[in-house]
Structures are given as structure tokens and as C-alpha cells.
Design an enzyme around this catalytic site. Structure first.
Site, short mmCIF file in Angstrom:
data_model
loop_
_atom_site.label_atom_id
_atom_site.label_comp_id
_atom_site.label_asym_id
_atom_site.label_seq_id
_atom_site.Cartn_x
_atom_site.Cartn_y
_atom_site.Cartn_z
N GLY A 18 53.53 -49.49 -9.45
CA GLY A 18 53.02 -50.81 -9.17
C GLY A 18 51.38 -50.94 -9.70
O GLY A 18 50.46 -51.35 -8.99
N LYS A 19 51.32 -50.16 -10.76
CA LYS A 19 49.90 -50.12 -11.64
C LYS A 19 49.30 -51.73 -11.72
O LYS A 19 48.39 -51.90 -11.47
CB LYS A 19 49.92 -49.46 -12.78
CG LYS A 19 49.88 -48.10 -12.73
CD LYS A 19 49.35 -47.42 -14.31
CE LYS A 19 49.99 -48.03 -15.27
NZ LYS A 19 51.34 -47.31 -15.60
N LYS A 191 50.84 -32.31 -3.99
CA LYS A 191 50.91 -31.82 -4.99
C LYS A 191 50.97 -32.52 -6.28
O LYS A 191 50.19 -32.32 -7.25
CB LYS A 191 51.93 -30.48 -4.95
CG LYS A 191 51.82 -29.59 -6.01
CD LYS A 191 50.61 -28.41 -5.77
CE LYS A 191 51.03 -27.28 -4.99
NZ LYS A 191 49.79 -26.46 -4.58
N LYS A 225 42.63 -33.91 2.13
CA LYS A 225 43.01 -32.80 1.25
C LYS A 225 43.15 -33.31 -0.18
O LYS A 225 42.71 -32.65 -0.95
CB LYS A 225 44.67 -32.49 1.62
CG LYS A 225 45.40 -31.30 0.94
CD LYS A 225 46.76 -30.88 1.72
CE LYS A 225 47.24 -29.94 0.93
NZ LYS A 225 48.70 -29.67 1.41
N CYS A 382 64.55 -74.42 -20.09
CA CYS A 382 64.68 -74.10 -21.41
C CYS A 382 66.27 -74.03 -21.62
O CYS A 382 66.84 -74.96 -21.85
CB CYS A 382 63.94 -72.74 -21.69
SG CYS A 382 63.73 -72.70 -23.31
N GLN A 386 69.03 -77.09 -22.11
CA GLN A 386 69.95 -77.45 -23.22
C GLN A 386 71.35 -77.59 -22.76
O GLN A 386 72.09 -78.62 -23.06
CB GLN A 386 69.80 -76.34 -24.35
CG GLN A 386 68.30 -76.24 -24.84
CD GLN A 386 68.20 -74.98 -25.83
OE1 GLN A 386 69.04 -74.01 -25.77
NE2 GLN A 386 66.97 -74.99 -26.43
N HIS A 509 58.96 -73.55 -20.09
CA HIS A 509 59.10 -72.54 -19.03
C HIS A 509 57.90 -72.88 -17.72
O HIS A 509 56.82 -72.17 -17.86
CB HIS A 509 59.00 -71.15 -19.49
CG HIS A 509 60.12 -70.57 -20.34
ND1 HIS A 509 61.42 -70.25 -19.70
CD2 HIS A 509 60.55 -70.91 -21.69
CE1 HIS A 509 62.13 -69.85 -20.62
NE2 HIS A 509 61.73 -70.21 -21.71
N GLU A 511 57.79 -71.92 -14.91
CA GLU A 511 57.48 -70.68 -14.01
C GLU A 511 56.27 -69.63 -14.38
O GLU A 511 55.55 -69.08 -13.43
CB GLU A 511 58.83 -69.70 -13.91
CG GLU A 511 59.24 -68.80 -15.32
CD GLU A 511 59.82 -69.79 -16.22
OE1 GLU A 511 59.91 -70.84 -16.23
OE2 GLU A 511 60.87 -68.89 -16.86
N1 GLN Z 1 68.13 -69.90 -26.55
C1 GLN Z 1 67.49 -71.05 -26.51
C2 GLN Z 1 66.39 -71.57 -27.56
O1 GLN Z 1 66.15 -70.41 -28.16
C3 GLN Z 1 66.54 -71.27 -25.18
C4 GLN Z 1 65.63 -70.11 -24.91
C5 GLN Z 1 65.06 -69.99 -23.70
O2 GLN Z 1 65.80 -70.44 -22.60
N2 GLN Z 1 64.01 -69.45 -23.76
O3 GLN Z 1 66.26 -72.60 -27.83
#
Ligand code: GLN
Length: 574
Positions: A18-19, A191, A225, A382, A386, A509, A511
Site C-alpha cells: 500500500g505504498k 527482521k 527496536k 463505455c 455500446q 469513464h 469513475e
Molecule cells: N472496447 C470498446 C472500445 O474500444 C470500449 C472500451 C472501453 O470500455 N473502455 O470502444
């Protein structure tokens, strides 16, 4: 020369200590004292970046605004701080060597022999100094790998040289080690830490601070120690015990005054520490008013780190409502139409995350169909967007051969195409659209309501785009809305089904931009909608069964898994 100070973080004994979290936590505390920080990861492996590495091997590829494909530790850095990270914040031996070899081919070395010292170490220092801009007080640079690895030697030598460059008060060395408990002896062992520090000292570095991972912490004797054998001040031997959430680590470090020690060594003045908002967040995380259950239907579900940012963003989405999010990781390949309902009806919301390749696609389609038909909130990210559009075309619009050119290049209806194949769209050159793009939102949409703004920016990492010229008419005639698009170039960024409690797919994305103190709006909205469904429908039979299981005394492991916020119930079953 910039006036930034430096903290170098290395790891010893074993990997996975966990650095990244330790570095992020120190940076977090320095920010809480009003300092401006940035963080950087230097990875000793030879890949130029993790972009081409499998998530099975390397975990998630984190993407920055400027389109760098980076190590997942940069995700921690951004979640714990406000640092703006760019491609300069992650480098590998591969990228360093690539640069040196290009210079060599150009003749820049004027016939000299090109060597690890000084050329490679100079290039590493150049990389470190690059992020030490005028607006940064402290640069934290984490060296990947473990001290003693052959491949990390040039990096360790480079940070040793950095101390020469900036002087003793210009940098601090933090070494993260392990103090294991040996059950047979009933003792904690110092150690391995001693050996690791010895190794580090042999390379010319005396650590200033030791962050010692020990399951339950350790006594004053052990601290003394370690202090005496490693020649590190007693108060600088930090006990990093296991905690229930990574967000607790800054609080633990604050209790042991890690920030004070760092400031003292660096001769830096800073304001008092304001950790209150962070502590309040941790308190809320630990005291949710209720819970909500989300099924993530994906392809890498068995690999802890492959959806790191997604997992965190869901947690943040829950935090925004004071809810605990229980995540069920569902292997997409295991879902078929006949059993989809039984496999998924315990979840209050369904999410299909990003991914590459054909594996699991048909299972995702069945999961999405189930969510659409049963009015279960759905969030497609993403690849998940699709597949959501493909499902709609096949099952609602009657376009039975609808597919992405990625999964079937010969399909009659290629609904997602590589940029260069799209009619009327100029090829942007690269094969991947990666990094931040602006997006214009349509009013009266789930997206607009979530963001509360007409224009946003989110990060991308994909190759295929919606074939708008050929399929926009079909989907919109049948009730799907395009609610987000890229200004000017008109790439489709968000699709929604308005006649549904919450049904949204985005090409980007989201997230990557979620933080515990700033939950990402779409995650917040999705978790909220899922919870509303839960209130309407009550917890499912399957869940009640699971709760019963939890109460059994022998299910301790299971309880521990649930309390860490991660449920592997489904992947184990399928
Ligand atoms: N494989 C898809 C694309 O390249 C979706 C990519 C992803 O979900 N990051 O468009």
C-alpha cells in the site's frame, strides 16, 4: 530551479504494502495544512505505459485529463488530493529508455557512450523535476517495486542523487515495510524491516520515516527496536495497522503526526491541520443509514484491482446518500436469458463497466435486457453504453444483426465503428480516443439533472464510436435519446431511455473523476435511483437468504468481505 521540496517513497520486504495509499495519505495531510502537492509514480517495468497491459495482470489503467494511460496508483493520488495529474506524473523504465534511445539515434549524445549512470539516472531526475513546478510546495514521488529488485536500481540511484541536488532539508525518504506476525512464535518480527533498510542503506539512502505495516499495530518496544536497528527516530517509526477503509489511513497518520515529522525535516512552515471534512467523511462511510445493492456485470470481476476506480466511485455515490453500496461482481459469461432474472433480481441497480474484446458480450446484453424490461436502474460505462445501444437495436428496434465492429467486423449492422471508418468524420490520427473531452448535455435528461450543468468534461479511453449517420434515426424513433454529445464533432457521448426510472449509458469513464469528498454526479444519481427502487421493492428474497447466511457464526470470512464493501458472492456462485 523550482523551490519545491521532495518526498520519495520506496517499498521493502514484499509488494502490495500500500505504498500508493501511504503516499496519497501523506499528500492528503499536507494539503490539509494548506500546502500545494503533486504526486508521481515511477515504475521500473519496461512497458512504455500500462496502456497495453491486461487488467488481469496489472489492474486498472487509470486515465488522466491529458490522455495518459497510467498506473492505478494515480487514481489514489487524485482521490486523496486535488493534485492535477498529467502524463509527466507517471513514467516507466520503458518510457525513460524510449526517450534516451530516441536521443541517441538523433545523435544528441555526440558520440559519447550512453550509460545507466549518468544518462538514465539524469533522465529520471529530469522526470522528477518536471513536476516540481513553481506552484507546487511538495512533490511526492513513489518508486514502484520493492527495494532489492534489479530493475529499480537506477530509480533508487536517481533519488539518491536528488538528495545531492536539493540538500538534506530538501527531501525526505519514506520507506514502507512489513512487520509480520508469526503465529507459531506468537511474535511480531522486525527482521524483514531491518534487512530492507540495510539494503536501502547499501544503496546510499537512509530513510527518514518508516511506515511499518503490521496487522494490528505494535507496542512501544517494537517501535524502539525498529528505531534503534534502523537508525530512524522513534517518532518516525509509524505503525500502519490494517484498517477497514483506505480513507482511514490519513487519520491514522495524523494521529502519529506524520505531517509534522515531514514538515520538520523539510523545514517547511504550514498552517494547522484541517482534517475535519475528511474525518466526517470517514465517519459517514462507517455509519450508513441503509444499504443498496449493485450488480456489476463484467469480464474482469475476479480480479480485485481491475475495476479500482469504479469500485471507489460506487462507494462515493453511496456516500453522497449516506448509503453503503454492496457490490455484487457478476461474471458476464455466466448470464443467459433463461436465468438472468434469477441471477440478477437481488440487485437494486445493474452496471456494465468498460472493457475490451468479445468475451462476455452476450451475457451483458441479457443483463441489460433484464434491467430495461424490469425497470431496474441501469448504468452503462463505455463498453456498457455500446452494449446498451446494441441490445436496444436488437430487441426493440428489430435490427437483429446489430453489433460493434470490435466483436464482429463482418456484421451487417455495424453500430459501433472505429473512427476512421465513420462516414463524414475526419480521422483524428490515433486509434484510441483517450483523455478529457467536453460534452454538451440536453436539458430534461438524467445526465443534465445529475450534473446540473449544460456542459461537462469527462475522460475517455476507447476506440469505437456510435455510427451516428446510420443508426441515430432508428434508435431515436424507437424512444432512445441522445442526451450528450461532443461539441463540433458530434460524437455521441450519452444515451438514455426516458421512460425508465434511470437508464443511461455514457461513452466516457466517469469513475476516473470521482473523489470521496466530491462524488461523481452520475454515480450519485445512479445509486440514488437504485435505492429508490429498493425502497419500492424491498430487499429481494435472495438477499434475505444472504443475510441469514451472514448471521451464521461460521461465515466470518464472508462477513469480513461484506464489511470491506466488496461482495464476491456472485462470482463464487457462477
Ligand atoms: N472496447 C470498446 C472500445 O474500444 C470500449 C472500451 C472501453 O470500455 N473502455 O470502444
Amino acid at each position: 530551479m523550482a523551490r519545491s521540496k521532495f518526498i520519495f517513497i520506496t517499498g521493502g520486504v514484499v509488494s502490495s504494502l500500500g505504498k500508493g495509499i501511504a503516499s496519497s495519505s501523506i499528500a492528503n495531510l499536507l494539503e490539509c495544512r494548506g500546502l500545494r502537492v503533486t504526486l508521481q509514480k515511477l515504475d521500473p517495468y519496461l512497458n512504455v505505459d500500462p496502456g497495453t497491459m491486461s487488467p488481469f495482470q496489472h489492474g486498472e489503467v487509470f486515465v488522466t485529463d491529458d490522455g495518459a494511460e497510467t498506473d492505478l496508483d494515480l487514481g489514489h493520488y487524485e482521490r486523496f488530493t486535488h493534485a492535477t495529474l498529467t502524463r509527466a506524473n507517471n513514467a516507466t523504465s520503458g518510457s525513460i529508455y524510449e526517450r534516451i534511445l530516441a536521443r541517441e539515434r538523433r545523435g544528441d549524445y555526440l558520440g559519447k557512450t550512453v550509460q545507466v549512470i549518468p544518462h538514465v539516472t539524469d533522465a529520471i531526475r529530469e522526470q522528477i523535476n518536471k513536476v516540481a513546478t513553481d506552484d507546487i510546495d511538495v512533490v511526492l514521488t513513489e518508486i514502484g517495486g520493492t527495494i532489492g529488485d534489479i530493475e529499480s536500481l537506477p530509480f533508487v540511484e536517481a533519488i539518491r542523487q536528488m538528495r545531492q541536488q536539493v540538500g538534506r532539508n530538501g527531501c525526505v525518504f519514506v520507506h514502507v515495510t512489513l512487520v509480520p506476525y508469526i503465529a507459531a512464535a506468537g511474535e511480531l518480527k522486525t527482521k524483514p524491516t531491518q534487512h530492507s533498510v540495510k539494503e536501502l542503506r547499501a544503496l546510499g539512502i537512509q530513510p527518514d520515516i518508516l511506515v511499518c505495516r503490521a496487522e494490528t499495530g505494535f507496542s512501544r518496544e517494537i517501535r524502539e527496536k525498529i528505531s534503534s536497528f534502523c537508525d530512524v527516530d522513534r517518532e518516525a517509526v509509524i505503525a500502519a495497522r490494517d484498517v477497514d477503509t483506505v480513507y482511514q489511513v490519513p487519520v491514522e497518520f495524523a494521529e502519529q503526526r506524520v505531517d509534522d515529522i515531514v514538515l520538520d525535516r523539510l523545514r517547511l512552515e504550514a498552517g494547522p491541520r484541517n482534517l475535519k471534512p475528511w474525518k466526517d467523511m470517514v465517519h459517514r462511510l462507517r455509519n450508513p443509514r441503509d444499504k443498496v445493492s449493485i450488480g456489476v456485470v463484467g469480464k474482469y470481476v475476479d480480479y480485485e484491482d481491475s475495476y479500482k476506480s469504479l469500485k471507489e466511485a460506487l462507494l462515493h455515490g453511496g456516500l453522497a446518500h449516506d448509503l453503503e453500496v454492496e457490490v455484487g461482481w457478476v461474471e458476464a459469461e455466466g448470464i443467459v436469458r433463461e436465468t438472468a432474472k434469477g441471477q440478477l433480481d437481488r440487485y437494486d441497480g445493474i452496471l456494465v463497466p468498460g472493457g475490451f474484446g468479445i468475451r462476455g458480450i452476450e451475457g451483458m446484453i441479457e443483463a441489460i435486457r433484464y434491467a430495461r424490461e424490469n425497470l431496474v436502474p441501469y448504468f452503462g460505462i463505455c463498453l456498457g453504453m455500446q452494449v446498451m445501444v446494441i441490445e436496444f437495436l436488437r430487441n426493440v428496434c428489430g435490427v437483429s444483426d446489430a453489433n460493434s465492429a470490435e466483436f464482429d467486423p463482418e456484421a451487417r449492422d455495424r453500430v459501433f465503428l472505429k473512427l476512421r471508418e465513420l462516414k463524414g468524420v475526419e480521422d483524428l490520427g490515433g486509434t484510441m480516443r483517450v483523455g478529457a473531452w467536453p460534452c454538451r448535455l440536453q436539458p430534461e435528461s438524467f445526465a443534465h439533472r445529475a450534473y446540473g450543468a449544460p456542459r461537462i468534461s469527462e475522460r475517455h479511453r476507447h476506440r469505437y464510436e456510435f455510427n451516428r449517420p446510420e443508426y441515430e434515426g432508428v434508435i431515436t424513433d424507437n424512444g432512445m435519446r441522445i442526451t450528450g454529445e461532443t461539441p463540433e464533432v458530434d460524437y455521441v457521448e450519452i444515451c438514455e431511455l426516458p421512460d425508465h426510472p434511470w437508464y443511461l449509458g455514457c461513452q466516457f469513464h466517469p469513475e476516473f473523476k470521482s473523489k470521496p469528498l466530491e462524488p461523481q454526479p452520475l454515480f450519485k444519481a445512479f445509486v440514488g435511483a437504485s435505492y429508490e427502487r429498493r425502497l419500492r421493492h424491498g430487499s429481494s428474497a435472495a438477499e434475505r437468504e444472504a443475510q441469514q447466511f451472514l448471521r451464521l457464526p461460521w461465515s466470518r470470512t464472508r462477513r469480513a468481505i461484506v464489511s470491506s464493501g466488496v461482495s464476491r458472492w456472485d462470482s463464487r456462485e457462477s
